[in-house]
Design a protein around this motif. Structure first.
Motif, PDB file in Angstrom:
ATOM      1  N   ASP A  58       0.883  -1.203   0.030  1.00 48.50           N
ATOM      2  CA  ASP A  58       0.005   0.152   0.016  1.00 48.50           C
ATOM      3  C   ASP A  58       0.920   1.283   0.127  1.00 48.50           C
ATOM      4  O   ASP A  58       1.907   1.381   0.852  1.00 48.50           O
ATOM      5  CB  ASP A  58      -0.900  -0.084   1.272  1.00 48.50           C
ATOM      6  N   GLY A  59       0.738   2.035  -1.090  1.00 45.79           N
ATOM      7  CA  GLY A  59       1.378   3.431  -1.188  1.00 45.79           C
ATOM      8  C   GLY A  59       1.231   4.010   0.244  1.00 45.79           C
ATOM      9  O   GLY A  59       2.280   5.083   0.578  1.00 45.79           O
ATOM     10  N   ILE A  60       0.386   4.068   0.855  1.00 49.36           N
ATOM     11  CA  ILE A  60      -0.037   4.913   2.134  1.00 49.36           C
ATOM     12  C   ILE A  60       0.954   4.368   3.096  1.00 49.36           C
ATOM     13  O   ILE A  60       1.390   5.069   3.883  1.00 49.36           O
ATOM     14  CB  ILE A  60      -1.478   4.837   2.596  1.00 49.36           C
ATOM     15  N   ILE A  62       3.916   3.095   2.626  1.00 52.40           N
ATOM     16  CA  ILE A  62       5.362   3.566   2.521  1.00 52.40           C
ATOM     17  C   ILE A  62       5.305   5.017   2.747  1.00 52.40           C
ATOM     18  O   ILE A  62       6.454   5.474   3.558  1.00 52.40           O
ATOM     19  CB  ILE A  62       5.362   3.381   1.018  1.00 52.40           C
ATOM     20  N   GLU A  63       4.382   5.836   2.671  1.00 53.37           N
ATOM     21  CA  GLU A  63       4.554   7.132   2.765  1.00 53.37           C
ATOM     22  C   GLU A  63       4.359   7.382   4.241  1.00 53.37           C
ATOM     23  O   GLU A  63       5.089   8.412   4.867  1.00 53.37           O
ATOM     24  CB  GLU A  63       3.331   8.077   2.002  1.00 53.37           C
ATOM     25  N   GLU A  64       3.737   6.640   4.902  1.00 56.89           N
ATOM     26  CA  GLU A  64       3.718   6.614   6.327  1.00 56.89           C
ATOM     27  C   GLU A  64       5.155   6.534   7.057  1.00 56.89           C
ATOM     28  O   GLU A  64       5.576   7.154   7.896  1.00 56.89           O
ATOM     29  CB  GLU A  64       2.500   5.962   7.104  1.00 56.89           C
ATOM     30  N   ALA A  65       5.551   5.364   6.236  1.00 52.57           N
ATOM     31  CA  ALA A  65       7.037   5.178   6.964  1.00 52.57           C
ATOM     32  C   ALA A  65       8.204   6.251   6.569  1.00 52.57           C
ATOM     33  O   ALA A  65       8.689   6.172   7.457  1.00 52.57           O
ATOM     34  CB  ALA A  65       7.554   3.615   6.061  1.00 52.57           C
ATOM     35  N   VAL A  66       7.957   6.716   5.300  1.00 58.38           N
ATOM     36  CA  VAL A  66       9.067   7.939   4.873  1.00 58.38           C
ATOM     37  C   VAL A  66       8.849   8.902   5.790  1.00 58.38           C
ATOM     38  O   VAL A  66       9.748   9.631   6.420  1.00 58.38           O
ATOM     39  CB  VAL A  66       8.711   8.142   3.541  1.00 58.38           C
ATOM     40  N   SER A  67       7.393   9.096   6.088  1.00 60.50           N
ATOM     41  CA  SER A  67       7.215  10.425   6.928  1.00 60.50           C
ATOM     42  C   SER A  67       7.720  10.296   8.610  1.00 60.50           C
ATOM     43  O   SER A  67       8.468  11.186   9.088  1.00 60.50           O
ATOM     44  CB  SER A  67       5.657  10.661   6.968  1.00 60.50           C
ATOM     45  N   ALA A  68       7.408   8.899   8.978  1.00 63.98           N
ATOM     46  CA  ALA A  68       8.140   8.645  10.164  1.00 63.98           C
ATOM     47  C   ALA A  68       9.740   8.596  10.172  1.00 63.98           C
ATOM     48  O   ALA A  68      10.184   9.158  11.497  1.00 63.98           O
ATOM     49  CB  ALA A  68       7.597   7.149  10.874  1.00 63.98           C
ATOM     50  N   TYR A  69      10.243   8.429   9.215  1.00 65.16           N
ATOM     51  CA  TYR A  69      11.508   8.381   9.167  1.00 65.16           C
ATOM     52  C   TYR A  69      12.076   9.818   9.176  1.00 65.16           C
ATOM     53  O   TYR A  69      13.203  10.041   9.849  1.00 65.16           O
ATOM     54  CB  TYR A  69      12.294   7.624   8.147  1.00 65.16           C
ATOM     55  N   GLU A  70      11.616  10.595   8.176  1.00 66.51           N
ATOM     56  CA  GLU A  70      11.948  11.938   8.154  1.00 66.51           C
ATOM     57  C   GLU A  70      11.614  12.799   9.540  1.00 66.51           C
ATOM     58  O   GLU A  70      12.763  13.750  10.030  1.00 66.51           O
ATOM     59  CB  GLU A  70      11.012  12.810   7.404  1.00 66.51           C
ATOM     60  N   GLU A  71      10.678  12.195  10.173  1.00 67.81           N
ATOM     61  CA  GLU A  71      10.438  13.002  11.502  1.00 67.81           C
ATOM     62  C   GLU A  71      11.579  12.897  12.524  1.00 67.81           C
ATOM     63  O   GLU A  71      11.955  13.223  13.232  1.00 67.81           O
ATOM     64  CB  GLU A  71       9.130  12.630  12.114  1.00 67.81           C
ATOM     65  N   GLN A  72      12.145  11.223  12.302  1.00 66.21           N
ATOM     66  CA  GLN A  72      13.127  11.006  13.430  1.00 66.21           C
ATOM     67  C   GLN A  72      14.565  11.347  13.080  1.00 66.21           C
ATOM     68  O   GLN A  72      15.359  11.889  14.139  1.00 66.21           O
ATOM     69  CB  GLN A  72      13.098   9.558  13.279  1.00 66.21           C
ATOM     70  N   GLY A  74      15.178  13.748  10.368  1.00 63.27           N
ATOM     71  CA  GLY A  74      15.305  15.006   9.232  1.00 63.27           C
ATOM     72  C   GLY A  74      15.720  14.637   7.822  1.00 63.27           C
ATOM     73  O   GLY A  74      15.863  15.541   7.044  1.00 63.27           O
ATOM     74  N   ILE A  75      15.937  13.304   7.491  1.00 70.04           N
ATOM     75  CA  ILE A  75      16.224  12.927   6.133  1.00 70.04           C
ATOM     76  C   ILE A  75      14.943  13.026   5.253  1.00 70.04           C
ATOM     77  O   ILE A  75      13.956  12.264   5.677  1.00 70.04           O
ATOM     78  CB  ILE A  75      16.933  11.607   6.013  1.00 70.04           C
ATOM     79  N   LYS A  76      15.086  13.571   4.287  1.00 67.50           N
ATOM     80  CA  LYS A  76      13.831  13.735   3.450  1.00 67.50           C
ATOM     81  C   LYS A  76      14.135  12.772   2.077  1.00 67.50           C
ATOM     82  O   LYS A  76      14.954  12.931   1.469  1.00 67.50           O
ATOM     83  CB  LYS A  76      13.627  15.246   2.653  1.00 67.50           C
ATOM     84  N   ILE A  77      13.011  11.822   1.853  1.00 66.83           N
ATOM     85  CA  ILE A  77      13.125  10.817   0.932  1.00 66.83           C
ATOM     86  C   ILE A  77      12.154  11.070   0.063  1.00 66.83           C
ATOM     87  O   ILE A  77      10.866  11.122   0.352  1.00 66.83           O
ATOM     88  CB  ILE A  77      13.055   9.633   1.597  1.00 66.83           C
ATOM     89  N   GLU A  78      12.503  11.076  -1.266  1.00 71.45           N
ATOM     90  CA  GLU A  78      11.434  10.900  -2.557  1.00 71.45           C
ATOM     91  C   GLU A  78      11.209   9.591  -2.775  1.00 71.45           C
ATOM     92  O   GLU A  78      12.060   8.771  -2.782  1.00 71.45           O
ATOM     93  CB  GLU A  78      12.087  11.493  -3.725  1.00 71.45           C
ATOM     94  N   THR A  79       9.947   9.212  -2.998  1.00 74.89           N
ATOM     95  CA  THR A  79       9.593   7.802  -3.234  1.00 74.89           C
ATOM     96  C   THR A  79       8.754   7.713  -4.677  1.00 74.89           C
ATOM     97  O   THR A  79       8.395   8.709  -4.956  1.00 74.89           O
ATOM     98  CB  THR A  79       8.752   7.228  -2.161  1.00 74.89           C
ATOM     99  N   ILE A  80       9.416   6.508  -5.237  1.00 78.03           N
ATOM    100  CA  ILE A  80       8.639   6.340  -6.405  1.00 78.03           C
ATOM    101  C   ILE A  80       8.068   4.863  -6.291  1.00 78.03           C
ATOM    102  O   ILE A  80       8.767   3.823  -5.792  1.00 78.03           O
ATOM    103  CB  ILE A  80       9.869   6.125  -7.615  1.00 78.03           C
ATOM    104  N   VAL A  81       6.580   4.707  -6.339  1.00 81.45           N
ATOM    105  CA  VAL A  81       5.916   3.502  -6.230  1.00 81.45           C
ATOM    106  C   VAL A  81       5.648   2.795  -7.605  1.00 81.45           C
ATOM    107  O   VAL A  81       4.925   3.524  -8.208  1.00 81.45           O
ATOM    108  CB  VAL A  81       4.889   3.453  -5.153  1.00 81.45           C
ATOM    109  N   SER A  82       6.071   1.759  -8.129  1.00 76.84           N
ATOM    110  CA  SER A  82       5.846   1.312  -9.412  1.00 76.84           C
ATOM    111  C   SER A  82       5.658  -0.417  -9.171  1.00 76.84           C
ATOM    112  O   SER A  82       5.476  -0.705  -8.286  1.00 76.84           O
ATOM    113  CB  SER A  82       6.734   1.693 -10.500  1.00 76.84           C
TER     114      SER A  82
END
Length: 449
Positions: A58-60, A62-72, A74-82
Motif C-alpha cells: 500500500d502506497g499509504i 510507504i508514505e507513512e514509513a517515510v514520513s516517520a523516518y523524516e520526523e526521526q 530529518g532525512i527527506k526521501i522521495e519515493t517512487i512506487v511502481s
C-alpha cells in the motif's frame, strides 16, 4: 471612437498581457521545482535521496514509513512506487538522479540488472546475521497453528519452549506426536511423547480449545497446487529439480523421490479434521468444492483442526474468519523424510532490498541507514504469520522453492487427471500394496506414460 475609449481598451489589453506573463513565470517556476520520473510520476525534487518501491505494498504504508523516518532523522526521501518492471528500473538507473535504494521482486524481469555490479542485495546486512537474510517479503509454506491451543497441549510447560521444541522436532518425533495427538483427540488418553529430545505428556483434562478438536490436520485435498505442487516442493528439498526434470525416464532418480512423496501425502491426510465431524480421506477429500482452500480454512478457524497446511498469505483469510486466532497464529515446519533439516520451512523470497552502487557516498550511507530502519519498521507492522516466516529467514532455516520446470507443471496437472491416482487418494486406508501402487502410478504420471 473617442480618445478615452481607445485608452481604456489599450489598458485592458496591457493588463491581460501582464497577467499572461505572470502566469507563464509561475508555471515555469513550478515546473523547475518538480521533476518527472521515468514512470511519469511527478514528485518533489527537494530530497536527500530517492527510494524505489517495486512492490504491491500500500502506497499509504510507504508514505507513512517515510514520513516517520523524516520526523526521526530529518532525512527527506522521495519515493517512487511502481511495479518493478525491467524497463522502469533501467531508465531510473540511467537517469540524472537515480534512486539510491530499490525494493524489487525476487523474480523481477530486471534480474540481470540485480546480478550486475550496479545493485547490491542488502538482505544479509539488514538481517544482521551470517545465517540468513531478511527479505522484504517472504512467502512461507508449512503448518499454521494457534499458539493458544499449543499452550493447552503443552500441559503446563512453557508455551514458547514447547513451540520451539515442536519447530525443532525430527520426523520420527513428530510422527509419534501426531499419533498420540490423534488418540488424545478421539478418546482423551494422554500419551507421552518427545519433541526435540524433551519429554512431554498431554494434559489429563482437555482445555477449552483442545476439547473442540475432531482431527489433527485441515487439508485442501481438492487443491492440486497444494497436494502436488507444495508437497512435492518440500519433498524435492535439497535435490536438483532441473536434473530430475531432464532425467524423467531414469527410475533410479525419480522413484526414491516419489516414494517420499507417497509417505508425505499419507502422513498429512490420514488424520483429517472435518467441519462438523472427523474427516475421512475419501471421495469427498479430492472434491474441489468440499475440500477447497476456503473450506480447509473454515475447518481450522472453527477450532476443529490442530494444524492447517497452508501458505503464510492465508493470514488475511484466517483473520476474516477468526481475528483472534489470526493474531495468535504461528508457522511450524512440515516434517518430511527428505527435509534438509527438520526445523526448516518452504520459503520463497518475493521481494528484496538493493542498494545502488552508482550514487554518491553520502547517498549510499543514508540509503543503507534507511533500509535498515525500514526493514525493522516493516517487520513491526507485519502480521503474525509474516513475522513467523521472517524468523526462519533470519535463522537460515528455509527450504528454497524449487525452480519452475515444465516437468513439474505437467506432473501437477497429470496427477489429478489419473484415475488410478485419484482412486487411491480417495481410499481412507492404505496398506503396503496400496502405497506401492500409488508410487508406481505417480512414476507413470511423471514419465507421461
Amino acid at each position: 471612437m473617442n480618445a478615452y475609449k481607445k485608452i481604456y481598451i489599450l489598458l485592458i489589453v496591457a493588463f491581460l498581457i501582464l497577467i499572461a506573463a505572470i502566469a507563464a513565470v509561475l508555471v515555469s517556476c513550478i515546473g523547475s521545482a518538480r521533476s518527472e520520473n521515468p514512470d511519469g510520476i511527478t514528485t518533489a525534487s527537494e530530497h536527500d535521496f530517492i527510494a524505489y518501491f517495486g512492490t504491491p505494498d500500500d502506497g499509504i504504508f510507504i508514505e507513512e514509513a517515510v514520513s516517520a523516518y523524516e520526523e526521526q532523522t530529518g532525512i527527506k526521501i522521495e519515493t517512487i512506487v511502481s511495479d518493478g518492471n525491467e524497463r522502469a528500473v533501467r531508465r531510473l538507473l540511467n537517469s540524472d538522479d537515480p534512486p539510491a535504494v530499490y525494493v524489487l521482486p525476487s523474480k523481477t524481469g530486471a534480474s540481470d540488472i540485480v546480478e550486475s555490479d550496479v545493485l547490491t542485495d542488502l538482505s544479509n546486512t539488514l538481517a544482521g546475521t551470517e545465517n540468513g537474510g531478511l527479505p522484504w517479503n517472504a512467502l512461507g509454506f508449512g503448518l499454521v497453528a494457534d499458539k493458544r491451543l499449543m499452550a493447552e497441549l503443552a500441559g503446563g510447560a512453557n508455551a514458547d519452549t514447547y513451540l520451539a521444541d515442536m519447530r525443532a522436532a525430527n520426523y520420527t518425533e513428530w510422527a509419534t506426536f501426531i499419533t498420540g495427538l490423534d488418540v488424545y483427540i478421539r478418546n482423551g488418553t494422554p500419551e507421552p511423547y518427545t519433541l526435540n529430545g524433551k519429554n512431554y505428556t498431554f494434559p489429563a483434562k482437555k482445555g477449552a480449545r483442545s476439547a473442540e478438536l475432531n482431527g489433527v490436520y485441515s487439508v485442501a485435498g481438492g487443491d492440486s497446487s497444494l497436494i502436488v505442487g507444495r508437497l512435492m516442493s518440500v519433498v524435492f528439498s535439497g535435490l536438483d529439480t532441473e536434473e530430475i526434470a531432464v532425467t524423467s525416464s531414469d527410475d533410479t532418480v525419480v522413484e526414491p523421490v516419489l516414494d517420499k512423496y507417497t509417505a508425505t501425502f499419507e502422513a498429512y491426510t490420514a488424520t483429517l479434521a472435518g467441519r462438523f465431524a472427523p474427516g475421512i480421506r475419501g471421495t469427498d477429500f479430492i472434491n474441489k468444492e468440499k475440500y477447497s482452500k476456503e473450506n480447509a480454512e473454515k475447518i481450522f478457524t472453527g477450532g476443529k483442526a490442530a494444524f492447517l497446511l497452508a501458505d503464510s498469505d492465508a493470514y488475511d483469510d484466517i483473520r476474516k474468519l477468526n481475528a483472534e486466532m489470526a493474531e495468535d497464529s504461528v508457522m511450524l515446519p512440515l516434517k518430511t523424510l527428505s527435509a534438509k533439516s527438520p526445523g526448516s520451512i518452504l520459503t520463497e523470497s518475493r521481494y528484496r532490498v538493493y542498494a545502488n552502487e552508482d550514487v554518491s557516498e553520502r547517498e549510499k550511507t543514508e540509503a543503507l541507514d534507511f533500509a535498515r530502519w525500514l526493514s525493522e519498521y516493516r517487520l513491526e507492522h507485519s502480521n503474525a504469520l509474516e513475522k513467523s516466516v521472517a524468523s526462519y529467514c533470519v535463522s537460515g532455516d528455509i527450504i528454497e522453492f524449487p525452480g519452475e520446470t515444465k516437468q513439474l507443471e505437467n506432473f501437477e496437472e497429470n496427477v489429478y487427471k489419473n484415475d488410478e491416482i485419484t482412486a487411491l487418494m480417495a481410499d481412507p486406508v492404505w496398506d503396503a500394496a496400496k502405497r506401492a501402487a500409488f508410487s508406481a502410478a505417480l512414476s507413470a504420471a511423471w514419465d507421461g506414460s
